[in-house]
Design a protein around this motif. Structure first.
Motif, PDB file in Angstrom:
ATOM      1  N   GLU A 181      38.754  60.065  32.981  1.00 34.66           N
ATOM      2  CA  GLU A 181      38.868  60.367  31.554  1.00 34.66           C
ATOM      3  C   GLU A 181      38.725  59.104  30.704  1.00 34.66           C
ATOM      4  O   GLU A 181      38.117  59.133  29.628  1.00 34.66           O
ATOM      5  N   PHE A 227      25.031  61.448  30.304  1.00 40.49           N
ATOM      6  CA  PHE A 227      25.107  60.895  28.948  1.00 40.49           C
ATOM      7  C   PHE A 227      23.762  60.307  28.537  1.00 40.49           C
ATOM      8  O   PHE A 227      23.276  60.536  27.429  1.00 40.49           O
ATOM      9  N   GLY A 286      41.974  57.100  23.677  1.00 44.04           N
ATOM     10  CA  GLY A 286      40.940  57.086  22.649  1.00 44.04           C
ATOM     11  C   GLY A 286      41.319  56.467  21.318  1.00 44.04           C
ATOM     12  O   GLY A 286      40.476  56.320  20.442  1.00 44.04           O
ATOM     13  N   ARG A 310      39.352  53.300  19.804  1.00 46.89           N
ATOM     14  CA  ARG A 310      37.983  53.341  19.273  1.00 46.89           C
ATOM     15  C   ARG A 310      37.928  53.020  17.777  1.00 46.89           C
ATOM     16  O   ARG A 310      37.026  52.332  17.314  1.00 46.89           O
ATOM     17  N   SER A 319      20.984  61.634  25.524  1.00 44.78           N
ATOM     18  CA  SER A 319      21.039  60.782  24.337  1.00 44.78           C
ATOM     19  C   SER A 319      19.638  60.485  23.806  1.00 44.78           C
ATOM     20  O   SER A 319      18.705  60.257  24.574  1.00 44.78           O
ATOM     21  N   ARG A 332      35.070  58.292  30.540  1.00 43.76           N
ATOM     22  CA  ARG A 332      34.380  59.230  29.644  1.00 43.76           C
ATOM     23  C   ARG A 332      34.524  58.789  28.185  1.00 43.76           C
ATOM     24  O   ARG A 332      33.564  58.824  27.409  1.00 43.76           O
ATOM     25  N   ARG A 333      35.714  58.345  27.824  1.00 44.59           N
ATOM     26  CA  ARG A 333      35.950  57.858  26.453  1.00 44.59           C
ATOM     27  C   ARG A 333      35.077  56.642  26.138  1.00 44.59           C
ATOM     28  O   ARG A 333      34.529  56.510  25.039  1.00 44.59           O
ATOM     29  N   ARG A 364      27.755  57.074  21.024  1.00 48.98           N
ATOM     30  CA  ARG A 364      27.926  57.525  19.638  1.00 48.98           C
ATOM     31  C   ARG A 364      27.719  56.406  18.629  1.00 48.98           C
ATOM     32  O   ARG A 364      27.336  56.658  17.486  1.00 48.98           O
ATOM     33  N   PHE A 403      32.161  55.854  27.576  1.00 52.13           N
ATOM     34  CA  PHE A 403      30.769  56.300  27.481  1.00 52.13           C
ATOM     35  C   PHE A 403      30.508  57.012  26.154  1.00 52.13           C
ATOM     36  O   PHE A 403      29.449  56.845  25.542  1.00 52.13           O
ATOM     37  N   GLU A 404      31.472  57.810  25.693  1.00 52.20           N
ATOM     38  CA  GLU A 404      31.320  58.482  24.394  1.00 52.20           C
ATOM     39  C   GLU A 404      31.171  57.453  23.286  1.00 52.20           C
ATOM     40  O   GLU A 404      30.342  57.615  22.385  1.00 52.20           O
ATOM     41  N   PHE A 405      31.966  56.396  23.355  1.00 52.09           N
ATOM     42  CA  PHE A 405      31.876  55.333  22.351  1.00 52.09           C
ATOM     43  C   PHE A 405      30.500  54.676  22.394  1.00 52.09           C
ATOM     44  O   PHE A 405      29.861  54.461  21.356  1.00 52.09           O
TER      45      PHE A 405
END
Length: 334
Positions: free
Chosen positions: A97, A163, A60, A63, A167, A100-101, A108, A103-105
């Protein structure tokens, strides 16, 4: 859409490097943020539009480095396809994992408008009941429960849907379920260790357990053209979740493949395939990618329909499966 910045993960890999190379020539595109844990490939060296970031996605840290560039499009091509022998935790870290990082980026950061993610037809599963008279479509159940590659990709698709549903941001998501990708560059890639490599360099004959076993192949040029279609064109809906299979409709049967690679066909039992895969996996400690469930994909077909992308978006395949496998044509001819 005329993006100024695109983020491509897995940029040192077969697909990621081609996308970075070809998209860097797009007029109006200012930069490609190329990220990978491996070194920059020769194909991209000296490319002034490439900003290379060496990082492991699951950690992560990358990012914060990328935020300042405000990428409008994220193409997630990073994946540890070959199962790591005895390293389940590391495999999960590199794939689940790490994704997932990413997709979070995507969800967000308001600057990101589109995500293009590569999935696989392997998630449908290779089963004895599969036959050439019944093709899997985008609405078919993802049923693979043994082969790790198919299982992990299925899990990630479920993660991505979650996700998206949770959202409130307007994002366009394109999930491309790929069949086997090949072409001049793919066949000349010394790092690949799949079926084509084995046929070209290892096997003296082609073992066949069922006459209807087949593969479909998408040419590497068709793949990059599809990604360009979604990356650089305006798609009407502001919020969209689209899943599409990418595969020409013809099949390459075992007899076709044996003829292309000048191998004799050897009829074998399914039990013999399972036994060979088991011993190859453990004796080579995973060097030969024959992990749990992999034997099924060399015994049973997974016939799919790639028509929807043509019907909805007008995409026409430049190459059939047979041409993708056998012809020395395309943008990376040597």
């Amino acid at each position: 859409m005329n993006p100024k910045t695109i983020l491509i993960t897995g940029a040192a890999g077969y697909i990621g490097a081609m996308l970075s190379d070809q998209f860097s020539r797009a007029p109006g595109l200012e930069r490609i943020i190329a990220i990978d844990k491996n070194p920059m490939p020769d194909l991209l060296r000296g490319n002034k539009k490439i900003i290379w970031i060496s990082a492991e996605l699951s950690e992560g840290i990358w990012r914060d480095k990328i935020k300042i560039y405000k990428p409008e499009i994220v193409i997630h091509a990073a994946w540890q396809i070959k199962e790591l022998y005895g390293q389940k935790d590391l495999q999960r870290k590199l794939n689940i994992e790490a994704t997932r990082r990413v997709f979070e980026f995507v969800f967000r950061e308001a600057c990101v408008k589109k995500l293009i993610y590569f999935s696989t037809i392997s998630s449908f599963g290779a089963f004895a009941a599969n036959n050439l008279n019944s093709r899997f479509t985008e609405n078919s159940l993802l049923a693979e429960d043994q082969y790790l590659y198919g299982r992990e990709k299925k899990e990630v698709e479920e993660m991505l849907q979650s996700f998206y549903k949770n959202s409130r941001e307007n994002k366009q998501i394109f999930v491309l379920r790929l069949t086997s990708v090949t072409g001049p560059r793919g066949r000349n890639d010394a790092g690949k260790r799949g079926l084509l490599y084995m046929l070209q360099n290892v096997l003296l004959f082609f073992p066949v357990a069922r006459e209807d076993w087949c593969r479909q192949y998408v040419h590497e040029d068709d793949l990059t053209d599809v990604v360009a279609l979604f990356a650089f064109n305006d798609i009407p809906k502001e919020k969209l979740y689209e899943t599409l299979i990418l595969a020409p409709n013809d099949y390459v049967l075992a007899k076709d493949m044996a003829q292309i690679f000048k191998k004799r066909i050897l009829r074998v039992s399914i039990f013999a395939v399972r036994l060979a895969f088991f011993f190859a996996w453990h004796i080579t400690r995973g060097h030969i990618p024959t992990g749990r469930g992999a034997w099924k994909f060399f015994c049973y077909p997974i016939p799919v329909s790639g028509n929807l992308i043509t019907e909805k978006y007008g995409f026409e395949y430049l190459f059939s499966s047979l041409e993708a496998l056998s012809k020395n044509e395309g943008r990376y001819i040597k």
